[in-house]
Motif scaffolding. Structure first.
Motif, PDB file in Angstrom:
ATOM      1  N   ASP A  64      13.590  22.449 -32.854  1.00  0.00           N
ATOM      2  CA  ASP A  64      12.613  23.436 -33.316  1.00  0.00           C
ATOM      3  C   ASP A  64      11.624  23.675 -32.168  1.00  0.00           C
ATOM      4  O   ASP A  64      11.045  22.722 -31.652  1.00  0.00           O
ATOM      5  CB  ASP A  64      11.880  22.872 -34.544  1.00  0.00           C
ATOM      6  CG  ASP A  64      10.859  23.833 -35.137  1.00  0.00           C
ATOM      7  OD1 ASP A  64      10.236  24.624 -34.390  1.00  0.00           O
ATOM      8  OD2 ASP A  64      10.653  23.767 -36.359  1.00  0.00           O
ATOM      9  N   PRO A  65      11.415  24.937 -31.765  1.00  0.00           N
ATOM     10  CA  PRO A  65      10.516  25.186 -30.631  1.00  0.00           C
ATOM     11  C   PRO A  65       9.085  24.734 -30.882  1.00  0.00           C
ATOM     12  O   PRO A  65       8.319  24.552 -29.948  1.00  0.00           O
ATOM     13  CB  PRO A  65      10.582  26.703 -30.444  1.00  0.00           C
ATOM     14  CG  PRO A  65      11.035  27.244 -31.750  1.00  0.00           C
ATOM     15  CD  PRO A  65      11.920  26.183 -32.350  1.00  0.00           C
ATOM     16  N   TYR A  66       8.730  24.533 -32.150  1.00  0.00           N
ATOM     17  CA  TYR A  66       7.357  24.178 -32.477  1.00  0.00           C
ATOM     18  C   TYR A  66       7.176  22.685 -32.769  1.00  0.00           C
ATOM     19  O   TYR A  66       6.116  22.261 -33.193  1.00  0.00           O
ATOM     20  CB  TYR A  66       6.860  25.035 -33.649  1.00  0.00           C
ATOM     21  CG  TYR A  66       6.980  26.510 -33.318  1.00  0.00           C
ATOM     22  CD1 TYR A  66       6.241  27.073 -32.282  1.00  0.00           C
ATOM     23  CD2 TYR A  66       7.852  27.332 -34.010  1.00  0.00           C
ATOM     24  CE1 TYR A  66       6.355  28.411 -31.959  1.00  0.00           C
ATOM     25  CE2 TYR A  66       7.964  28.685 -33.690  1.00  0.00           C
ATOM     26  CZ  TYR A  66       7.215  29.213 -32.665  1.00  0.00           C
ATOM     27  OH  TYR A  66       7.329  30.548 -32.349  1.00  0.00           O
ATOM     28  N   LEU A  67       8.222  21.897 -32.516  1.00  0.00           N
ATOM     29  CA  LEU A  67       8.135  20.439 -32.599  1.00  0.00           C
ATOM     30  C   LEU A  67       8.419  19.872 -31.214  1.00  0.00           C
ATOM     31  O   LEU A  67       9.385  20.288 -30.571  1.00  0.00           O
ATOM     32  CB  LEU A  67       9.146  19.887 -33.613  1.00  0.00           C
ATOM     33  CG  LEU A  67       8.922  20.276 -35.066  1.00  0.00           C
ATOM     34  CD1 LEU A  67      10.070  19.757 -35.926  1.00  0.00           C
ATOM     35  CD2 LEU A  67       7.593  19.754 -35.570  1.00  0.00           C
ATOM     36  N   PRO A  68       7.602  18.932 -30.734  1.00  0.00           N
ATOM     37  CA  PRO A  68       7.831  18.417 -29.385  1.00  0.00           C
ATOM     38  C   PRO A  68       9.089  17.566 -29.299  1.00  0.00           C
ATOM     39  O   PRO A  68       9.321  16.695 -30.119  1.00  0.00           O
ATOM     40  CB  PRO A  68       6.575  17.588 -29.096  1.00  0.00           C
ATOM     41  CG  PRO A  68       6.045  17.217 -30.433  1.00  0.00           C
ATOM     42  CD  PRO A  68       6.454  18.309 -31.381  1.00  0.00           C
ATOM     43  N   GLU A  71       0.508  17.921 -30.022  1.00  0.00           N
ATOM     44  CA  GLU A  71       1.234  16.774 -30.584  1.00  0.00           C
ATOM     45  C   GLU A  71       1.891  15.966 -29.466  1.00  0.00           C
ATOM     46  O   GLU A  71       1.858  14.737 -29.463  1.00  0.00           O
ATOM     47  CB  GLU A  71       2.285  17.259 -31.585  1.00  0.00           C
ATOM     48  CG  GLU A  71       3.155  16.168 -32.142  1.00  0.00           C
ATOM     49  CD  GLU A  71       2.383  15.122 -32.930  1.00  0.00           C
ATOM     50  OE1 GLU A  71       2.852  13.963 -32.959  1.00  0.00           O
ATOM     51  OE2 GLU A  71       1.329  15.437 -33.514  1.00  0.00           O
ATOM     52  N   HIS A  72       2.475  16.658 -28.498  1.00  0.00           N
ATOM     53  CA  HIS A  72       3.119  15.981 -27.373  1.00  0.00           C
ATOM     54  C   HIS A  72       2.118  15.129 -26.594  1.00  0.00           C
ATOM     55  O   HIS A  72       2.389  13.962 -26.307  1.00  0.00           O
ATOM     56  CB  HIS A  72       3.787  17.001 -26.454  1.00  0.00           C
ATOM     57  CG  HIS A  72       4.385  16.400 -25.226  1.00  0.00           C
ATOM     58  ND1 HIS A  72       5.537  15.643 -25.254  1.00  0.00           N
ATOM     59  CD2 HIS A  72       3.980  16.415 -23.942  1.00  0.00           C
ATOM     60  CE1 HIS A  72       5.809  15.226 -24.037  1.00  0.00           C
ATOM     61  NE2 HIS A  72       4.885  15.690 -23.219  1.00  0.00           N
ATOM     62  N   ILE A  73       0.960  15.682 -26.264  1.00  0.00           N
ATOM     63  CA  ILE A  73       0.008  14.909 -25.452  1.00  0.00           C
ATOM     64  C   ILE A  73      -0.657  13.802 -26.261  1.00  0.00           C
ATOM     65  O   ILE A  73      -1.055  12.787 -25.694  1.00  0.00           O
ATOM     66  CB  ILE A  73      -1.033  15.797 -24.729  1.00  0.00           C
ATOM     67  CG1 ILE A  73      -1.968  16.470 -25.691  1.00  0.00           C
ATOM     68  CG2 ILE A  73      -0.361  16.801 -23.818  1.00  0.00           C
ATOM     69  CD1 ILE A  73      -3.121  17.182 -25.016  1.00  0.00           C
ATOM     70  N   ARG A  74      -0.755  13.981 -27.580  1.00  0.00           N
ATOM     71  CA  ARG A  74      -1.287  12.899 -28.428  1.00  0.00           C
ATOM     72  C   ARG A  74      -0.414  11.655 -28.335  1.00  0.00           C
ATOM     73  O   ARG A  74      -0.899  10.541 -28.368  1.00  0.00           O
ATOM     74  CB  ARG A  74      -1.385  13.355 -29.885  1.00  0.00           C
ATOM     75  CG  ARG A  74      -2.796  13.616 -30.329  1.00  0.00           C
ATOM     76  CD  ARG A  74      -2.906  13.783 -31.828  1.00  0.00           C
ATOM     77  NE  ARG A  74      -2.051  14.801 -32.403  1.00  0.00           N
ATOM     78  CZ  ARG A  74      -2.341  16.091 -32.460  1.00  0.00           C
ATOM     79  NH1 ARG A  74      -3.460  16.540 -31.956  1.00  0.00           N
ATOM     80  NH2 ARG A  74      -1.509  16.952 -33.018  1.00  0.00           N
ATOM     81  N   ARG A  75       0.880  11.859 -28.202  1.00  0.00           N
ATOM     82  CA  ARG A  75       1.822  10.734 -28.080  1.00  0.00           C
ATOM     83  C   ARG A  75       1.477   9.855 -26.886  1.00  0.00           C
ATOM     84  O   ARG A  75       1.729   8.667 -26.881  1.00  0.00           O
ATOM     85  CB  ARG A  75       3.249  11.238 -27.889  1.00  0.00           C
ATOM     86  CG  ARG A  75       3.847  11.882 -29.085  1.00  0.00           C
ATOM     87  CD  ARG A  75       5.247  12.332 -28.756  1.00  0.00           C
ATOM     88  NE  ARG A  75       5.841  13.023 -29.880  1.00  0.00           N
ATOM     89  CZ  ARG A  75       7.019  13.591 -29.829  1.00  0.00           C
ATOM     90  NH1 ARG A  75       7.725  13.564 -28.713  1.00  0.00           N
ATOM     91  NH2 ARG A  75       7.509  14.198 -30.881  1.00  0.00           N
ATOM     92  N   TYR A  76       0.948  10.463 -25.851  1.00  0.00           N
ATOM     93  CA  TYR A  76       0.654   9.745 -24.611  1.00  0.00           C
ATOM     94  C   TYR A  76      -0.837   9.546 -24.405  1.00  0.00           C
ATOM     95  O   TYR A  76      -1.267   9.155 -23.321  1.00  0.00           O
ATOM     96  CB  TYR A  76       1.265  10.493 -23.423  1.00  0.00           C
ATOM     97  CG  TYR A  76       2.760  10.616 -23.573  1.00  0.00           C
ATOM     98  CD1 TYR A  76       3.579   9.530 -23.312  1.00  0.00           C
ATOM     99  CD2 TYR A  76       3.338  11.791 -24.019  1.00  0.00           C
ATOM    100  CE1 TYR A  76       4.953   9.629 -23.480  1.00  0.00           C
ATOM    101  CE2 TYR A  76       4.707  11.897 -24.190  1.00  0.00           C
ATOM    102  CZ  TYR A  76       5.500  10.810 -23.919  1.00  0.00           C
ATOM    103  OH  TYR A  76       6.866  10.906 -24.091  1.00  0.00           O
TER     104      TYR A  76
END
Length: 110
Positions: free
Chosen positions: A11-15, A80-85
């Motif tokens: 999904d383009p809107y999920l990292p 969401e992607h940067i929150r992971r890191y």
């Protein structure tokens, strides 16, 4: 300079596997044509315009050919992607720069 966002996800809107390139030239050097043609890979510029391969050339797809991605949803995906890191970033530009830095591509030019 327009940054290119690469997301290997269903999904383009999920990292998924997210990468950010400083510009279309860097993306052309790094993205393989088989990746760009994979239906599970989403590539767009920071304005949401889709990118596709024509032969070995990565290009922005004109809006009359392909509807752009929703940039607000792309921004949320990057958040969401940067929150992971645990990377800081409020604006879309800050998020893109943080991802570039994390990838080890040196100091990003603005």
């Amino acid at each position: 300079m327009v940054r290119i966002i690469y997301n290997d996800s269903t999904d383009p809107y999920l990292p998924g596997d997210v990468e950010v390139f400083r510009d279309i030239d860097e993306a052309r050097r790094e993205v393989e044509s088989y990746d760009a043609e994979d239906p599970q890979v989403f590539i767009c510029d920071e304005e949401g315009r889709r990118c596709r391969m024509w032969g070995v050339e990565l290009r922005v797809v004109p809006e009359e050919v392909a509807e752009p991605f929703d940039i607000v949803r792309i921004d949320r995906m990057l958040a969401e992607h940067i929150r992971r890191y645990e990377m800081p970033g409020e604006t879309l530009q800050e998020k893109l720069e943080q991802i570039i830095r994390r990838q080890g591509n040196g100091a990003a030019a603005g």
